[in-house]
Write an enzyme that holds these catalytic residues in place. Structure first.
Site, mmCIF file in Angstrom:
data_model
loop_
_atom_site.group_PDB
_atom_site.id
_atom_site.type_symbol
_atom_site.label_atom_id
_atom_site.label_comp_id
_atom_site.label_asym_id
_atom_site.label_seq_id
_atom_site.Cartn_x
_atom_site.Cartn_y
_atom_site.Cartn_z
ATOM 1 N N LYS A 48 0.836 -1.195 0.000
ATOM 2 C CA LYS A 48 0.000 0.000 0.000
ATOM 3 C C LYS A 48 0.875 1.251 0.000
ATOM 4 C CE LYS A 48 -3.938 2.077 2.472
ATOM 5 N NZ LYS A 48 -4.853 1.957 3.623
ATOM 6 N N SER A 125 -9.655 2.220 2.690
ATOM 7 C CA SER A 125 -8.719 2.933 1.837
ATOM 8 C C SER A 125 -7.723 2.013 1.119
ATOM 9 C CB SER A 125 -7.922 3.937 2.673
ATOM 10 O OG SER A 125 -7.172 3.266 3.687
ATOM 11 N N SER A 149 -10.356 -0.327 6.748
ATOM 12 C CA SER A 149 -9.759 -0.084 5.436
ATOM 13 C C SER A 149 -9.172 -1.320 4.767
ATOM 14 C CB SER A 149 -8.668 0.988 5.540
ATOM 15 O OG SER A 149 -9.235 2.240 5.833
#
Length: 519
Positions: A48, A125, A149
């Site tokens: 990420k 996210s 997330s």
């Protein structure tokens, strides 16, 4: 020669990703094909974009860090490489992890790979990580989970997503959003791969002050293993599963009945194998979402104050005629240009919550609610929270219930993946409350630092609506009504939540559910 092969591999991955926008940068170093020996040998892993890597930029999906390159690897990335994993690239994410649909990114929204033509959100996210795994672009991916997330995009994209117990995985080298909530986690196609990656990076890190000691890790692990040995993985006799009524709002019985049907069928299968299904109540759940956004925004306001346009990141010179003796005016130019609208909104909300006039009524009150949520979990679990017994006196600890449960099971989300056009329209209309509601079922575990695993289950819309206990709370109706009959074929995730440190127990139950869902 190796550099050319690596470059060709990166180009191939880039071409495959063109429809999804899951990656924002690709590893084209010769190290990609360097022979490795370890538990993750030949594993390709996406990282990420808010986790630092020395070989690739770390932008956090923000203009303010668009050209930032970390001088070091985050501890979890270093451990992955030591285990033999190959870094495929950096995955798209909401700016600084602030979002539930992966639409708040300078790199553009992520498209759900389940059906590209439908153009649905991948969740956020960590939507880029979930989409990369779902599309088969990598074997696994690291994400971060502040309030859901990892679990929310895992549910939307039909993959497995683990948010471990807070303090197990190192946050050294992870760009902070909310320090008391941020947790590094793993996404993969199945539980076995998640467990494999998690085992490789689950180590104490003295560079991270929130990293839990080896003694507490071992204590919690032994408790989890002892509980696992009480039930047979084939018959499930002795496994007690709690079903919290607050996680089944009445709206799920109508527009999202296919979600309840899938959960109901799963619970029936678990009961038929000998597991005990126990209705439980977590009454503080209805306050958790509000408390979460106060705490997360307050911590975000503090953490993001470091981006001032002077030390690093985007630098926007003051306009002619500006008062150069004012530091706040100097900072404002860079921060106004560098931060997106969602980040600005949360910074303002958090700054207000930390102000003298609102501190007692908002921030402290939210912390009290957080403790109530923790106490609810401690009351229903049959396993004692070793963190609380370690740091509190005997009378301050809410002990496990006499008839407590081993794990909790509930839907990972109140709906399936929404259409990108719909959510972008609401964003243009400045109606972002629907974005916040996405986290309603995931934030309680985050507030309590508990392990939670989202596992895909078969969508069984042909089954009748559930007779599970439902809540009369009306906070979910607007969002749930958006689920249409046409959404019935989209992925559904079920979450397994355990007591702190019982990650292995949660993963073991996840394997059982995965086997039942595929059977």
């Amino acid at each position: 020669m190796l550099r050319r092969f690596a470059s060709n591999a990166a180009s191939s991955l880039r071409a495959k990703d063109a429809s999804f926008n899951a990656f924002v940068s690709f590893e084209d170093s010769p190290d990609l094909f360097k022979p490795n020996e370890g538990l993750l040998n030949d594993f390709s892993v996406g990282i990420k974009d808010n986790i630092c890597t020395s070989a690739l930029p770390t932008t956090c999906g923000s203009a303010i860090l668009q050209d930032f390159r970390s001088p070091f690897d985050a501890t979890v990335v270093k451990l992955l490489k030591e285990a033999g994993a190959r870094i495929a690239g950096k995955t798209n994410c909401d700016e600084f992890g602030m979002g539930s649909l992966n639409i708040h990114s300078i790199h553009g929204p992520v498209v759900n790979p389940f059906d590209v033509d439908s153009r649905r959100a991948a969740g956020g996210s960590s939507g880029g990580s979930a989409a990369a795994v779902a599309a088969g672009l990598c074997d696994a991916a690291l994400g971060t989970d502040t309030g859901g997330s990892i679990r929310l995009p895992a549910s939307y994209c039909g993959v497995v997503g683990l948010k471990p117990s807070y303090g197990l995985l190192s946050r050294h080298g992870v760009v902070s959003y909310a320090d008391s909530l941020d947790t590094v986690g793993v996404l993969a196609q199945n539980v076995q791969k998640v467990e494999k990656v998690f085992g490789s990076i689950n180590k104490r890190d003295f560079n991270d002050p929130t990293s839990v000691s080896e003694r507490l890790r071992e204590k919690a692990r032994l408790i989890a293993m002892e509980r696992i040995q009480r039930w047979d993985t084939e018959s499930l006799e002795g496994l007690r599963i709690g079903v919290p009524q607050e996680y089944f709002p009445s709206e799920l019985n109508s527009a999202s009945s296919h979600i309840l049907s899938a959960i109901r069928h799963l619970l029936a299968r678990l009961r038929s194998l000998g597991a005990s299904i126990v209705p439980v109540s977590l009454p503080s759940t209805k306050y958790a979402l509000s408390a979460y956004y106060v705490i997360a925004s307050a911590e975000g306001s503090s953490c993001l104050s470091r981006y001032d346009g002077i030390r690093y990141g985007l630098r926007v010179p003051p306009s002619p005629g500006s008062d150069l003796t004012s530091t706040s005016e100097t900072y404002a130019h860079s921060r106004s240009r560098g931060f997106g609208s969602e980040v600005k909104k949360r910074i303002l909300l958090g700054t207000y919550a930390l102000g003298a006039d609102a501190f007692d009524n908002y921030f402290l009150q939210a912390q009290r609610v957080r403790q109530m949520v923790r106490n609810d979990f401690d009351r229903v679990f049959s396993i004692t929270n070793v963190l609380h017994t370690e740091n509190s006196s005997e009378e301050d600890v809410a002990g496990p219930g006499v008839n407590g449960v081993d794990v909790l099971i509930h839907p990972s989300a109140i709906r399936t993946a929404p259409r990108l056009d719909d959510v972008l329209d609401t964003l243009r209309q400045r109606d972002t409350l629907q974005d916040y509601v996405q986290d309603v079922l995931t934030v309680p575990a985050s507030l309590s630092g508990l392990p939670a695993l989202s596992v895909p289950v078969q969508n069984r819309s042909k089954f009748p609506a559930s007779s599970l206990p439902t809540s009369t709370d009306k906070g979910y109706q607007q969002e749930a009504e958006k689920d249409e009959v046409g959404d019935a074929g989209w992925p559904i995730g079920v979450s397994i939540v355990g007591q702190w440190g019982t990650d292995e127990l949660v993963l073991r139950v996840g394997q059982v559910i995965e086997r039942l869902s595929r059977g």
